[in-house]
Scaffold this motif. Sequence first.
Motif, PDB file in Angstrom:
ATOM      1  N   LEU A 148      19.139  13.090 -44.656  1.00  0.00           N
ATOM      2  CA  LEU A 148      17.715  12.745 -44.656  1.00  0.00           C
ATOM      3  C   LEU A 148      16.880  13.657 -45.547  1.00  0.00           C
ATOM      4  O   LEU A 148      15.674  13.434 -45.700  1.00  0.00           O
ATOM      5  CB  LEU A 148      17.167  12.782 -43.224  1.00  0.00           C
ATOM      6  N   GLY A 149      17.502  14.712 -46.097  1.00  0.00           N
ATOM      7  CA  GLY A 149      16.781  15.620 -46.985  1.00  0.00           C
ATOM      8  C   GLY A 149      15.773  16.501 -46.259  1.00  0.00           C
ATOM      9  O   GLY A 149      14.703  16.783 -46.797  1.00  0.00           O
ATOM     10  N   VAL A 150      16.111  16.911 -45.028  1.00  0.00           N
ATOM     11  CA  VAL A 150      15.240  17.797 -44.245  1.00  0.00           C
ATOM     12  C   VAL A 150      16.059  18.998 -43.783  1.00  0.00           C
ATOM     13  O   VAL A 150      17.272  19.059 -43.972  1.00  0.00           O
ATOM     14  CB  VAL A 150      14.633  17.058 -43.018  1.00  0.00           C
ATOM     15  N   SER A 151      15.385  19.960 -43.162  1.00  0.00           N
ATOM     16  CA  SER A 151      16.112  21.131 -42.671  1.00  0.00           C
ATOM     17  C   SER A 151      16.782  20.831 -41.330  1.00  0.00           C
ATOM     18  O   SER A 151      16.410  19.879 -40.626  1.00  0.00           O
ATOM     19  CB  SER A 151      15.155  22.314 -42.504  1.00  0.00           C
ATOM     20  N   VAL A 152      17.758  21.669 -40.973  1.00  0.00           N
ATOM     21  CA  VAL A 152      18.451  21.525 -39.687  1.00  0.00           C
ATOM     22  C   VAL A 152      17.453  21.714 -38.547  1.00  0.00           C
ATOM     23  O   VAL A 152      17.505  21.010 -37.536  1.00  0.00           O
ATOM     24  CB  VAL A 152      19.631  22.527 -39.582  1.00  0.00           C
ATOM     25  N   LYS A 156      16.677  19.295 -35.361  1.00  0.00           N
ATOM     26  CA  LYS A 156      16.744  19.751 -33.964  1.00  0.00           C
ATOM     27  C   LYS A 156      15.458  19.442 -33.212  1.00  0.00           C
ATOM     28  O   LYS A 156      15.492  18.910 -32.103  1.00  0.00           O
ATOM     29  CB  LYS A 156      17.010  21.261 -33.911  1.00  0.00           C
ATOM     30  N   SER A 157      14.331  19.747 -33.814  1.00  0.00           N
ATOM     31  CA  SER A 157      13.059  19.539 -33.112  1.00  0.00           C
ATOM     32  C   SER A 157      12.745  18.050 -32.957  1.00  0.00           C
ATOM     33  O   SER A 157      12.290  17.613 -31.898  1.00  0.00           O
ATOM     34  CB  SER A 157      11.920  20.267 -33.814  1.00  0.00           C
ATOM     35  N   ALA A 158      13.013  17.273 -33.983  1.00  0.00           N
ATOM     36  CA  ALA A 158      12.716  15.832 -33.906  1.00  0.00           C
ATOM     37  C   ALA A 158      13.616  15.148 -32.874  1.00  0.00           C
ATOM     38  O   ALA A 158      13.154  14.305 -32.099  1.00  0.00           O
ATOM     39  CB  ALA A 158      12.879  15.185 -35.277  1.00  0.00           C
ATOM     40  N   VAL A 159      14.871  15.507 -32.862  1.00  0.00           N
ATOM     41  CA  VAL A 159      15.798  14.916 -31.882  1.00  0.00           C
ATOM     42  C   VAL A 159      15.399  15.344 -30.474  1.00  0.00           C
ATOM     43  O   VAL A 159      15.429  14.549 -29.536  1.00  0.00           O
ATOM     44  CB  VAL A 159      17.259  15.293 -32.213  1.00  0.00           C
ATOM     45  N   SER A 160      14.992  16.586 -30.301  1.00  0.00           N
ATOM     46  CA  SER A 160      14.553  17.070 -28.988  1.00  0.00           C
ATOM     47  C   SER A 160      13.349  16.271 -28.493  1.00  0.00           C
ATOM     48  O   SER A 160      13.307  15.835 -27.338  1.00  0.00           O
ATOM     49  CB  SER A 160      14.217  18.553 -29.070  1.00  0.00           C
ATOM     50  N   ARG A 161      12.375  16.056 -29.360  1.00  0.00           N
ATOM     51  CA  ARG A 161      11.193  15.267 -28.982  1.00  0.00           C
ATOM     52  C   ARG A 161      11.589  13.820 -28.674  1.00  0.00           C
ATOM     53  O   ARG A 161      11.094  13.212 -27.721  1.00  0.00           O
ATOM     54  CB  ARG A 161      10.148  15.308 -30.091  1.00  0.00           C
TER      55      ARG A 161
END
Length: 176
Positions: A148-152, A156-161
């Motif tokens: 996706l061209g983003v940081s790890v 982590k934060s997006a999946v957590s939300r």
Amino acid sequence: MTTPVCPTASHASYPSFSSYVRTRGSVLMRTARSLTANPCDAEDLLQTALAKTYQAWDRIEDHRALDGYVRRALVNTRTSQWRKRKVDEFACDELPEPEVLPAADPAEAQALRDAMWRAVTRLPDRQRAMVVLRYYEDLSEAQTAELLGVSVGTVKSAVSRALGKLREDPELVPVR
């Protein structure tokens, strides 16, 4: 705890074995309990140590050091017990039968999958993409971030939300 019988040859200037056990028994029991977690095992341990002390009663030169002698017998006996303990594992040619869990109703399992997918489709596009890549496509956080061209950390934060939103989804609440 039963008190062993006094030795036949008692010393006039030293306390008898029975007297010693009556006087010091509770202190020695505390020591035995500190060596083993089970109170019954502690009683057995002390009884064994006292039996050894009884056998050596006439050979103990300084009866003022009896506590040390009995404590040493306690520790040595406990160490021997620990070394001799059995491991109840047996090699066998066949594995035991696995515990059979009741089969899930296929219709209920499908209804749950459908409800979960509908809840995932209600997530914002970016969170949905990360959840699908992580849990449906089984990619690692690093692989998802790279794709996706983003940081790890963003993954982590997006999946957590997203998981928090899924936990609160009204369609999935009865499932929990």
